[in-house]
Write a protein that holds these residues in place. Sequence first.
Motif, PDB file in Angstrom:
ATOM      1  N   SER A 148       0.832  -1.212   0.000  1.00 49.74           N
ATOM      2  CA  SER A 148       0.000   0.000   0.000  1.00 49.74           C
ATOM      3  C   SER A 148       0.860   1.253   0.000  1.00 49.74           C
ATOM      4  N   ALA A 149       2.134   1.103   0.350  1.00 47.37           N
ATOM      5  CA  ALA A 149       2.993   2.287   0.439  1.00 47.37           C
ATOM      6  C   ALA A 149       3.435   2.735  -0.947  1.00 47.37           C
ATOM      7  N   ARG A 150       3.599   4.043  -1.089  1.00 48.59           N
ATOM      8  CA  ARG A 150       4.155   4.595  -2.311  1.00 48.59           C
ATOM      9  C   ARG A 150       5.578   4.105  -2.472  1.00 48.59           C
ATOM     10  N   GLY A 151       5.944   3.726  -3.658  1.00 51.86           N
ATOM     11  CA  GLY A 151       7.340   3.408  -3.898  1.00 51.86           C
ATOM     12  C   GLY A 151       8.020   4.692  -4.313  1.00 51.86           C
ATOM     13  N   GLU A 152       8.755   4.645  -5.400  1.00 45.19           N
ATOM     14  CA  GLU A 152       9.367   5.860  -5.919  1.00 45.19           C
ATOM     15  C   GLU A 152       8.272   6.750  -6.486  1.00 45.19           C
ATOM     16  N   PRO A 153       8.505   8.068  -6.443  1.00 44.77           N
ATOM     17  CA  PRO A 153       7.496   8.951  -7.020  1.00 44.77           C
ATOM     18  C   PRO A 153       7.290   8.625  -8.495  1.00 44.77           C
ATOM     19  N   GLY A 154       6.089   8.773  -8.967  1.00 44.65           N
ATOM     20  CA  GLY A 154       5.780   8.465 -10.352  1.00 44.65           C
ATOM     21  C   GLY A 154       4.294   8.571 -10.480  1.00 44.65           C
TER      22      GLY A 154
ATOM     23  N   ILE B 144      -2.997   0.907  18.878  1.00 46.58           N
ATOM     24  CA  ILE B 144      -4.401   0.719  18.493  1.00 46.58           C
ATOM     25  C   ILE B 144      -5.098   2.037  18.150  1.00 46.58           C
ATOM     26  N   ASN B 145      -4.455   3.159  18.468  1.00 45.56           N
ATOM     27  CA  ASN B 145      -5.020   4.449  18.062  1.00 45.56           C
ATOM     28  C   ASN B 145      -4.380   4.991  16.782  1.00 45.56           C
ATOM     29  N   SER B 146      -3.495   4.218  16.199  1.00 50.30           N
ATOM     30  CA  SER B 146      -2.758   4.734  15.035  1.00 50.30           C
ATOM     31  C   SER B 146      -3.499   4.461  13.727  1.00 50.30           C
ATOM     32  N   THR B 147      -3.166   5.242  12.724  1.00 51.89           N
ATOM     33  CA  THR B 147      -3.790   5.085  11.414  1.00 51.89           C
ATOM     34  C   THR B 147      -3.501   3.705  10.824  1.00 51.89           C
ATOM     35  N   GLU B 148      -2.317   3.190  11.084  1.00 52.69           N
ATOM     36  CA  GLU B 148      -1.959   1.874  10.545  1.00 52.69           C
ATOM     37  C   GLU B 148      -2.937   0.809  11.051  1.00 52.69           C
ATOM     38  N   PHE B 149      -3.340   0.943  12.321  1.00 52.17           N
ATOM     39  CA  PHE B 149      -4.257  -0.024  12.911  1.00 52.17           C
ATOM     40  C   PHE B 149      -5.698   0.226  12.460  1.00 52.17           C
ATOM     41  N   LEU B 150      -6.051   1.493  12.284  1.00 51.80           N
ATOM     42  CA  LEU B 150      -7.450   1.845  12.008  1.00 51.80           C
ATOM     43  C   LEU B 150      -7.812   1.770  10.529  1.00 51.80           C
ATOM     44  N   THR B 151      -6.863   1.331   9.693  1.00 48.45           N
ATOM     45  CA  THR B 151      -7.181   1.191   8.273  1.00 48.45           C
ATOM     46  C   THR B 151      -6.842  -0.214   7.785  1.00 48.45           C
ATOM     47  N   ARG B 152      -7.471  -0.579   6.701  1.00 53.91           N
ATOM     48  CA  ARG B 152      -7.117  -1.811   6.007  1.00 53.91           C
ATOM     49  C   ARG B 152      -6.216  -1.362   4.871  1.00 53.91           C
TER      50      ARG B 152
ATOM     51  N   GLU C 191       3.408   9.308  11.604  1.00 57.87           N
ATOM     52  CA  GLU C 191       4.111  10.109  10.615  1.00 57.87           C
ATOM     53  C   GLU C 191       4.599   9.306   9.414  1.00 57.87           C
ATOM     54  N   GLU C 192       5.309   8.222   9.686  1.00 57.83           N
ATOM     55  CA  GLU C 192       5.882   7.500   8.562  1.00 57.83           C
ATOM     56  C   GLU C 192       4.810   6.772   7.747  1.00 57.83           C
ATOM     57  N   PHE C 193       3.897   6.129   8.466  1.00 56.73           N
ATOM     58  CA  PHE C 193       2.854   5.379   7.762  1.00 56.73           C
ATOM     59  C   PHE C 193       2.048   6.301   6.851  1.00 56.73           C
ATOM     60  N   GLU C 194       1.631   7.442   7.393  1.00 59.48           N
ATOM     61  CA  GLU C 194       0.802   8.358   6.608  1.00 59.48           C
ATOM     62  C   GLU C 194       1.606   9.022   5.499  1.00 59.48           C
ATOM     63  N   GLY C 195       2.885   9.256   5.763  1.00 57.40           N
ATOM     64  CA  GLY C 195       3.721   9.931   4.784  1.00 57.40           C
ATOM     65  C   GLY C 195       3.869   9.147   3.497  1.00 57.40           C
TER      66      GLY C 195
END
Lengths: 533, 427
Positions: free
Chosen positions: A369-375, A524-532, B217-221
Amino acid sequence: MKTVGVFLALAVALGMAPQDRNLKPPDLSPAIDRILEARWKKDVKGDPAPLADDAEFLRRVSLDLRGRPAGLAEVKAFLADPAESKRLAKIDEYLASAECNRLMARRLASVLFNDYDRPYIQPGKNFSYQTVQRLVKDFLAILEERVAKDVPIPMLLDELLEAKGRTDKNPLVLYKLSMWTGDLPAFEFSDRVSKSWLGIRVSCARCHDHPFDRWTQEDFYGLSGFFTRHKVKCLDKGGGMAMGTDCEEVEIEEDPKAPELTNPDSGGLLKPTFLLGGSPGSKEDRMPFLANLIRNPGHNQLARNFTNRMWDWLMGRGLVMPVDDFNQKNKASIHELLEKITGDFSKNKYSLKHIARAICASKAYQRASARGEPGDVKDYARATLKGLTVGQLFMSIAVATRGGDTAPDRAQAPFNGWWGWYAGQMGLVFGPSVGWTEVTLLPGNARQMLMIRNGEIIQQMIRNPGGTASLAAKVDGSPADKVEFVFLSVYGGKPQGQETARWASWLESKKGEAGLTDLVWTLINSTEFLTRH
Amino acid sequence: MTICSDCATPGVGVSRRSFLRFGMGAAAASAAGFPLPLLAQDKDTVAGGSGKSVILLWMGGGPSQLDTWDPKPGQKTGGPFKGLETSVRGIQLAEPMERISKQMKHVAVVRALTTMEAAHERGAHLLHTCFAPIPGQDFAAMGTVVAAELTRKDFPLPSYVAVSPAGPIPQSTAFGEEFQAFTVANVDNPVPNVARSGGVSADRQAAREKLLDAQNEEFEGRREGRVIEKTRTAVKKAGDLMTTPLLKAFNVKAESEELRKEYGGYFGQNCLLARRLVQAGVKFVEVGLGGWDTHYNNFEAVNKLVREELDPGMGTLIADLDRQGMLKDTLVLCMGEFGRTPEINASNGRDHWCKAFSVAMAGCGVGGRIIGATDKTGMEIQDRPVTVPELFATIYRLIGIPENNHYIVNARKVKYSYGGKPVKELL
């Protein structure tokens, strides 16, 4: 310590499970990737995201197919498994699970009932909350059975359109009962049948001919005409007519002598007519006739619609968006892909599970899900982020804080005892588990976030002896090992980048379990946890 | 006939929000707020984007217009209540409306609102959103529209608060989640979970917030998508709520005992909470009062509801807003999903009736007026029928929102008031 022992034993057992070396993805999976890759090469520059690592894949596929993340033992076993075909084996394991059947049945229901969280019924009499609950539960039980057998979609269509009689004899009658919303049932039928089964909004043509599609008022009223003869009777517990009391059961029947609908504008009689062609003769049984028209492979819109909905569900965005608005100006973003999957769906007995398997086994589904190199690659070049559904969140918090995967499926509420308390507290801010609310996306408002931040039940789960934080405290090793234990339990993956160092130094600066409860709380309050993702 | 929304091509048009995000900052800086004795020390953090606010008193179940705003004394359909002279000569309300009648100079009544929806959920949807429900299509509640249009950026409290709602409120993400109704069950525990957990000190919470920022920060970035923004907004809102001094607005116990008593029962206490919230800068507060579905024993039920709840609550609210100098900038609305049948049924009750019923409003200079009329039995419209789009256009106009603005949801363009024109007699 005892619990840890059980996990280890489980992990070993899972790790040793024999892998079928002959597992092969369906031909459709590489075909999907070929179409996408050709498109990227032609239209855009940049590289697609690499494949997700095992941890990201496992969490994603588990949330998507079972409605919950994998527990610690399963995560560890999966990460340690060297088998090449382990992803496909996991997909197959999940698709065969009862949790998957429950989830798919609820997702189907939310399509059939047009995103209402439960049927919205009002056939002249009132239904008690308990009666609606019971009817929904019985309906879902049958739907689950059909999903478990992977019944072809056209057969499900037949069953639902032809359902007649009493709700206690045939719970599927609820589908038709839900057409009584206070509006004219035939109009509701026209709107819902076209959207759910065909992905077409013919109801736009109700007030005026569709502004940019070929649908006219005649099409809207024509589809309504099929349902005009349906009558609903309100019954008491014993099956007699309910007189002055709430309905306990309902009987739906067709009255062949009922008058045809009149066109509210012209006043003329409306003949039942299907928007994609076809009109029943006077002796014809209307529901089977209509079912046949809807499933006609000539237009194949039934298959195309369900293909698009499955793609939307698993890939986070339909090839046609909104999924219920196929029209001449709203074409598929990748026409060739939609047609390819649709063709495969038709050839494989309209099996939803076959399509789910093929999509999950594709590289497209498995990208990071993470962006790789810009493009500027787009079109599924990386995994789409989605909010969690209520059910996914409910299960995620339970799994994350308890150091294991022992949590009941929210779809099976109501619960007693401690789980009842948890479900009740969550229900206060996230809505109770009624019907299929657990498959709708979280509204994601501050009231809900406050619950996750400060709710007493959540705090107790974090602090609980035997919970993740206290188990981590007992991990025999460095602070970095404890951090890893918590990350594996909560995120289902190892810490990355600076995370280990940052959290290890935090743990060192705190006494006892305080640093670990901070860690669990934060994750458990982080975006990583609160999203699929 | 259901009202259809405009059908729009997906992706066409500009979302209202994208305008708002840029427009609000400047407005917030210049707008003067209400006088805030209770929050004097927070002057720089209060005040909304526009001076106007709305308090909607939602009468769940559909109140009887004939026993409240449109009395028919002496008629067979009128029931036992007499007419009551009000502070405006020539205008009568029904007998139990004692305190409200003293505020009549601030009140306007539309007596011939007419709709096609006589089922509870459909009527409630219509009067909340201006649209009859269409399955699969979201419509934004008026509260959401008002909150999104008028709330300044970074306002720490919820912008649309629903206190003890009497029935479901349509939810739409047309403007983003933060403008959906924030439900408050009662005045005793208005914002559950807003306090830190017992075992967590303020310092530790502050440290956790920093840890959370670093964690995100890193995850959202490295990712993008609306869900990131949505989650971040909700998390930020929750954090703001925990720490803002404006949270005091939720505490009705800070008011004098005398005033709290004047407001009356639970509904009145909720009205008082509404006033405090508006004072703090909340742009739309909905206060629910259920129990109006009087198919049986209408008169007994209405008498009790009005005398114990509606009359002291609404009557005091108007008087209090006036005393505080807030009435000219606050629009108070009183309505339900429909009215009740003029004919009295065999159970001494009244059934659902949407052909002609009343909506009352106060504040924003509308007072002392009656718009439209039903005939002497209440069965027929005699003068100036008002449709729901006209009502919505009027409300939006009164609080300074262009009624023809639109939002886009489910790829459809929806005009705030579905093309209705404001009722000029109220402007």
